[in-house]
Scaffold this motif. Structure first.
Motif, short mmCIF file in Angstrom:
data_model
loop_
_atom_site.label_atom_id
_atom_site.label_comp_id
_atom_site.label_asym_id
_atom_site.label_seq_id
_atom_site.Cartn_x
_atom_site.Cartn_y
_atom_site.Cartn_z
N VAL A 32 0.69 -1.21 0.05
CA VAL A 32 0.07 -0.03 0.12
C VAL A 32 1.01 1.26 -0.05
CG1 VAL A 32 -1.67 1.14 1.12
CG2 VAL A 32 -1.82 -1.11 1.08
N SER A 33 1.93 1.31 0.65
CA SER A 33 2.83 2.43 0.66
C SER A 33 3.46 2.56 -0.65
CB SER A 33 4.14 2.15 1.79
OG SER A 33 3.38 1.99 3.11
N ILE A 34 4.00 1.49 -1.17
CA ILE A 34 4.56 1.70 -2.48
C ILE A 34 3.48 2.36 -3.62
CG2 ILE A 34 5.56 0.54 -4.53
CD1 ILE A 34 6.82 -1.46 -2.70
N LEU A 35 2.26 1.75 -3.41
CA LEU A 35 1.09 2.27 -4.29
C LEU A 35 1.00 3.58 -4.15
CD1 LEU A 35 -1.26 -0.77 -4.30
CD2 LEU A 35 0.24 -0.16 -5.96
N TYR A 36 0.71 3.98 -2.85
CA TYR A 36 0.49 5.55 -2.50
C TYR A 36 1.54 6.51 -2.85
CZ TYR A 36 -0.25 9.45 0.14
OH TYR A 36 -0.21 10.84 0.61
N PHE A 37 2.77 6.06 -2.68
CA PHE A 37 4.06 6.76 -3.11
C PHE A 37 3.91 6.91 -4.51
CE2 PHE A 37 8.38 7.56 -4.08
CZ PHE A 37 8.70 8.65 -3.17
N ILE A 38 4.09 6.04 -5.32
CA ILE A 38 3.97 6.37 -6.59
C ILE A 38 2.71 7.05 -7.28
CG2 ILE A 38 4.15 4.91 -9.09
CD1 ILE A 38 5.62 2.76 -7.70
#
Length: 302
Positions: A32-38
């Protein structure tokens, strides 16, 4: 003896369950963090810098630090999107016949000899780093293409040749699993009806394994679409619409790897590159959805 107190096995079961749930939670948070950051960085191009989405997708000029005559930043990603899809599709088209032929040899024609010969080759190809493939492509494939077709030798044809070798082990291994998953009674029934081995392979085994073979091909395409270093070394890294297989151009991944270190976080050039990363992420999700869809339709009914 107290029968109401939990046993040692029960405590170990609870402890193992907590560890499993904890690991699943950490993985979920990371994804979720990777998806949100990108997504937040990629969407900043359109909401913060007010770049038109259609202009970004359909434009052919890429120079985020320069404005065009209308005062809009030149952030057209169409050349990189087109090149990425062309290299991916061409490498999959070239690799598929070789992968399926190798898988048939390993499973149907000469299983023991095929495994002894081809399995170590596949494992060797998987273990070679991407930079080695790129260096071989730059020193061997590019000069050959330059001699045969002229030009500089870099371009889609060189990238396709490198990616063909890189995705071949993936498609072959998954194709072997797909062919092994075909129920043995289908082979026996076909042979019992008088079909030859080649008729059984062509009309029974390949048709029964088609959904799983498609899954293997899509896995290979996903691998090719996200490859960066090897393609970067042979593609030319010029953000131009491809006018042929031997013209210098650029993919999404090659542009990201070459330019992300030359931009400042939060600026338009940096946000535009994150938008390219968002396209890569969305395409990865599309490939995964296709794999799940084909996988559900390809289940063998008992």
């Amino acid at each position: 003896m107290d029968l109401t107190s939990p046993s040692k096995a029960t405590h170990e079961d609870r402890r193992g369950r907590l560890i499993s749930y904890g690991c699943i939670g950490i993985i979920t948070i990371l994804v979720v963090s990777i998806l949100y950051f990108i997504a937040s960085r990629g969407l900043a191009t359109f909401f913060q810098d007010h770049v038109d989405l259609w202009q970004f997708i359909s434009g052919t000029q890429w120079n985020p630090s320069v404005l065009d005559k209308a005062g809009h930043p030149q952030v057209g990603a169409l050349p990189m999107i087109t090149t990425s899809f062309m290299v991916t599709l061409l490498s999959a088209i070239v690799a598929t016949p070789f992968a399926i032929a190798a898988a048939l040899f390993m499973t149907e024609i000469a299983p023991q000899r095929g495994s002894k010969i081809l399995q170590p080759v596949m494992e060797l190809l998987v273990g070679i780093p991407s930079v080695v493939y790129g260096f071989i492509g730059l020193t061997v494939i590019v000069p050959i293409i330059r001699t045969l077709f002229g030009g500089t030798g870099v371009g889609i044809l060189a990238g396709t040749s490198v990616l063909f070798v890189m995705i071949l082990p993936t498609v072959t291994s998954l194709s072997v699993d797909a062919l092994n998953a075909v129920p043995s009674h289908l082979r026996s029934a076909s042979l019992a009806l008088g079909a030859t081995r080649w008729q059984t392979i062509y009309k029974v085994i390949l048709r029964a394994a088609t959904p799983r073979l498609l899954t293997a091909i899509i896995f290979g395409m996903a691998r090719a679409f996200g490859e960066a270093l090897a393609v970067q070394m042979v593609i030319g890294n010029a953000v131009l619409m491809p006018h042929g297989l031997v013209s210098a151009t650029s993919t999404l991944t090659s542009q990201l790897t070459t330019q992300i270190g030359n931009t400042v976080m939060g600026t338009l050039p940096n946000n535009a590159l994150w938008s390219l990363a968002l396209i890569l992420l969305l395409m990865s999700l599309v490939f995964n959805l296709l794999i799940r869809f084909i996988g559900k339709r390809g289940r063998f009914n008992p």
